[in-house]
Design a protein around this motif. Structure first.
Motif, PDB file in Angstrom:
ATOM      1  N   PHE A 126       0.830  -1.204   0.000  1.00 48.67           N
ATOM      2  CA  PHE A 126       0.000   0.000   0.000  1.00 48.67           C
ATOM      3  C   PHE A 126       0.864   1.254   0.000  1.00 48.67           C
ATOM      4  O   PHE A 126       2.056   1.223   0.326  1.00 48.67           O
ATOM      5  CB  PHE A 126      -0.962   0.013   1.192  1.00 48.67           C
ATOM      6  N   THR A 127       0.228   2.349  -0.377  1.00 53.88           N
ATOM      7  CA  THR A 127       0.833   3.669  -0.279  1.00 53.88           C
ATOM      8  C   THR A 127       0.364   4.304   1.007  1.00 53.88           C
ATOM      9  O   THR A 127      -0.841   4.268   1.327  1.00 53.88           O
ATOM     10  CB  THR A 127       0.427   4.541  -1.473  1.00 53.88           C
ATOM     11  N   ARG A 128       1.283   4.869   1.752  1.00 59.65           N
ATOM     12  CA  ARG A 128       0.960   5.498   3.028  1.00 59.65           C
ATOM     13  C   ARG A 128       1.281   6.982   2.971  1.00 59.65           C
ATOM     14  O   ARG A 128       2.368   7.380   2.570  1.00 59.65           O
ATOM     15  CB  ARG A 128       1.738   4.841   4.170  1.00 59.65           C
ATOM     16  N   ARG A 129       0.308   7.779   3.364  1.00 57.90           N
ATOM     17  CA  ARG A 129       0.540   9.194   3.609  1.00 57.90           C
ATOM     18  C   ARG A 129       0.401   9.422   5.109  1.00 57.90           C
ATOM     19  O   ARG A 129      -0.561   8.933   5.716  1.00 57.90           O
ATOM     20  CB  ARG A 129      -0.450  10.056   2.822  1.00 57.90           C
ATOM     21  N   SER A 130       1.334  10.155   5.697  1.00 55.14           N
ATOM     22  CA  SER A 130       1.322  10.324   7.151  1.00 55.14           C
ATOM     23  C   SER A 130       1.518  11.781   7.537  1.00 55.14           C
ATOM     24  O   SER A 130       2.209  12.540   6.850  1.00 55.14           O
ATOM     25  CB  SER A 130       2.399   9.453   7.804  1.00 55.14           C
ATOM     26  N   TRP A 131       0.882  12.133   8.646  1.00 54.30           N
ATOM     27  CA  TRP A 131       0.982  13.477   9.208  1.00 54.30           C
ATOM     28  C   TRP A 131       1.324  13.367  10.687  1.00 54.30           C
ATOM     29  O   TRP A 131       0.795  12.503  11.390  1.00 54.30           O
ATOM     30  CB  TRP A 131      -0.349  14.229   9.089  1.00 54.30           C
ATOM     31  N   GLN A 132       2.209  14.241  11.164  1.00 52.28           N
ATOM     32  CA  GLN A 132       2.544  14.321  12.585  1.00 52.28           C
ATOM     33  C   GLN A 132       1.777  15.502  13.173  1.00 52.28           C
ATOM     34  O   GLN A 132       2.058  16.657  12.855  1.00 52.28           O
ATOM     35  CB  GLN A 132       4.058  14.498  12.772  1.00 52.28           C
ATOM     36  N   LEU A 133       0.805  15.210  14.017  1.00 46.71           N
ATOM     37  CA  LEU A 133      -0.112  16.225  14.522  1.00 46.71           C
ATOM     38  C   LEU A 133       0.117  16.448  16.009  1.00 46.71           C
ATOM     39  O   LEU A 133       0.276  15.497  16.774  1.00 46.71           O
ATOM     40  CB  LEU A 133      -1.560  15.797  14.291  1.00 46.71           C
ATOM     41  N   THR A 134       0.092  17.717  16.404  1.00 43.99           N
ATOM     42  CA  THR A 134       0.382  18.043  17.792  1.00 43.99           C
ATOM     43  C   THR A 134      -0.547  19.114  18.320  1.00 43.99           C
ATOM     44  O   THR A 134      -1.165  19.882  17.572  1.00 43.99           O
ATOM     45  CB  THR A 134       1.832  18.544  17.956  1.00 43.99           C
ATOM     46  N   ASP A 135      -0.649  19.148  19.640  1.00 42.38           N
ATOM     47  CA  ASP A 135      -1.280  20.214  20.407  1.00 42.38           C
ATOM     48  C   ASP A 135      -2.695  20.530  19.954  1.00 42.38           C
ATOM     49  O   ASP A 135      -3.533  19.655  19.856  1.00 42.38           O
ATOM     50  CB  ASP A 135      -0.402  21.472  20.388  1.00 42.38           C
ATOM     51  N   GLY A 136      -2.986  21.791  19.634  1.00 41.05           N
ATOM     52  CA  GLY A 136      -4.344  22.233  19.365  1.00 41.05           C
ATOM     53  C   GLY A 136      -5.005  21.521  18.207  1.00 41.05           C
ATOM     54  O   GLY A 136      -6.223  21.393  18.170  1.00 41.05           O
ATOM     55  N   LEU A 137      -4.214  21.071  17.238  1.00 41.56           N
ATOM     56  CA  LEU A 137      -4.799  20.358  16.105  1.00 41.56           C
ATOM     57  C   LEU A 137      -5.352  19.013  16.549  1.00 41.56           C
ATOM     58  O   LEU A 137      -6.388  18.568  16.074  1.00 41.56           O
ATOM     59  CB  LEU A 137      -3.743  20.131  15.022  1.00 41.56           C
ATOM     60  N   VAL A 138      -4.668  18.387  17.496  1.00 43.60           N
ATOM     61  CA  VAL A 138      -5.099  17.091  17.985  1.00 43.60           C
ATOM     62  C   VAL A 138      -6.349  17.219  18.833  1.00 43.60           C
ATOM     63  O   VAL A 138      -7.304  16.464  18.705  1.00 43.60           O
ATOM     64  CB  VAL A 138      -3.961  16.429  18.804  1.00 43.60           C
ATOM     65  N   ASN A 139      -6.349  18.172  19.731  1.00 47.33           N
ATOM     66  CA  ASN A 139      -7.458  18.329  20.672  1.00 47.33           C
ATOM     67  C   ASN A 139      -7.898  19.785  20.680  1.00 47.33           C
ATOM     68  O   ASN A 139      -7.531  20.554  21.551  1.00 47.33           O
ATOM     69  CB  ASN A 139      -7.016  17.896  22.076  1.00 47.33           C
TER      70      ASN A 139
END
Length: 304
Positions: A126-139
């Protein structure tokens, strides 16, 4: 070097056909760059399926010029959320590192005698696209809380026993912080992305596909009925057997009338039966209600 903190906490989401495009265009991801990778994975087991019976997945993954060996135990949870042990380390080539494998706790008992019989059983490409999400974006709206979640979008296929089935899923893995951040992010995404919780790993899907056997668990409590409905939907999309869609609808109907539900949970549960289309694909209303219900049921379980 083996992963020294082998507990993985993640939320798995199956996407409707329109889901990947809606996810990549979600405004919360706009300011975060996506990393794109091609992943080739081979899963190993004995011909008798000893690892599958023990609910252990063993794979070699080729990605970015490296080969990684990974062991995962069965997840504990439901409604898409799972907590499980995971060990991962780099190996020099596409051959199992049996010496290091024998040192791991899952292989200290009966499974120590089957290492010599391990062989490739299925693959997932499969092809994977990934994002590292932190702080206000997460919650969104949270104050004084810091969380780090890796969001991945996988698109490809499982090949097992001469059968094929698509991969179209998102996974939210907690890298740091409170698991509540997983639910908050998933609920935010579900407002615009047609998705639903999934309780089936790629390995378990591949094993079921090869055996052409998708057993459903007995259910009594609301959480068990939601789990049964989720597994039935997973089975329907991989088997294309209409009986599993009927099983899912029956489980959702039973859940909606369950006497153990509180008032808020009942509102979520009653929104589910009408939230699937004729092909078993979720609307955004279904995904949002299913996640809200799973979150509430998990919270009630923790209070007991």
């Amino acid at each position: 070097m083996k992963n020294l903190n082998p507990m993985e906490v993640e939320l798995k989401l199956a996407l409707a056909p329109a889901g990947p495009a809606a996810l990549t265009q979600h405004p919360h991801l706009a300011s975060y760059p996506a990393r794109k990778q091609s992943l080739t994975n081979t899963y190993f087991d004995t011909p008798q399926g000893d690892l599958a019976k023990a609910r252990i997945a063993l794979r070699l993954r080729q990605v970015d010029g490296q080969v990684l060996q990974t062991v995962k135990t069965a997840g504990q949870g439901g409604g898409g959320l799972s907590q499980r042990q995971e060990w991962e380390w780099q190996v020099p080539d596409h051959e199992l590192d049996l010496v290091a494998l024998a040192d791991l706790l899952p292989f200290q008992g009966q499974l120590s005698s089957v290492l010599h019989a391990l062989a490739p059983q299925l693959s997932t490409d499969f092809t994977r696209r990934s994002w590292q999400l932190t702080d206000g974006l997460v919650n969104p709206g949270a104050i004084g809380q810091r969380s780090h979640i890796e969001l991945v979008l996988d698109e490809g296929e499982i090949i097992s026993g001469g059968y094929r089935t698509p991969i179209r899923e998102a996974e939210l893995e907690l890298k740091d912080g409170d698991p509540e951040a997983l639910w908050a992010l998933a609920l935010t995404l579900s407002e615009q992305v047609p998705l639903r919780p999934s309780d089936s790993s790629k390995a378990s899907r591949g094993n079921a596909l090869s055996n052409q056997h998708w057993p459903l668990p007995e259910a009594h409590s609301p959480a068990e009925w939601l789990h049964r409905a989720t597994l039935a939907l997973d089975a329907y999309h991989d088997s294309q057997q209409a009986s599993f869609l009927s099983d899912a609808q029956q489980a959702l109907a039973t859940l909606a009338d369950h006497p153990a539900l509180d008032a808020d949970a009942r509102v979520y549960a009653q929104a589910l039966p009408g939230g699937l289309d004729a092909h078993g694909q979720p609307s955004t209303a279904y995904g949002n209600a299913a996640l809200a219900l799973a979150h509430r049921l998990a919270y009630q379980t923790e209070l007991r």
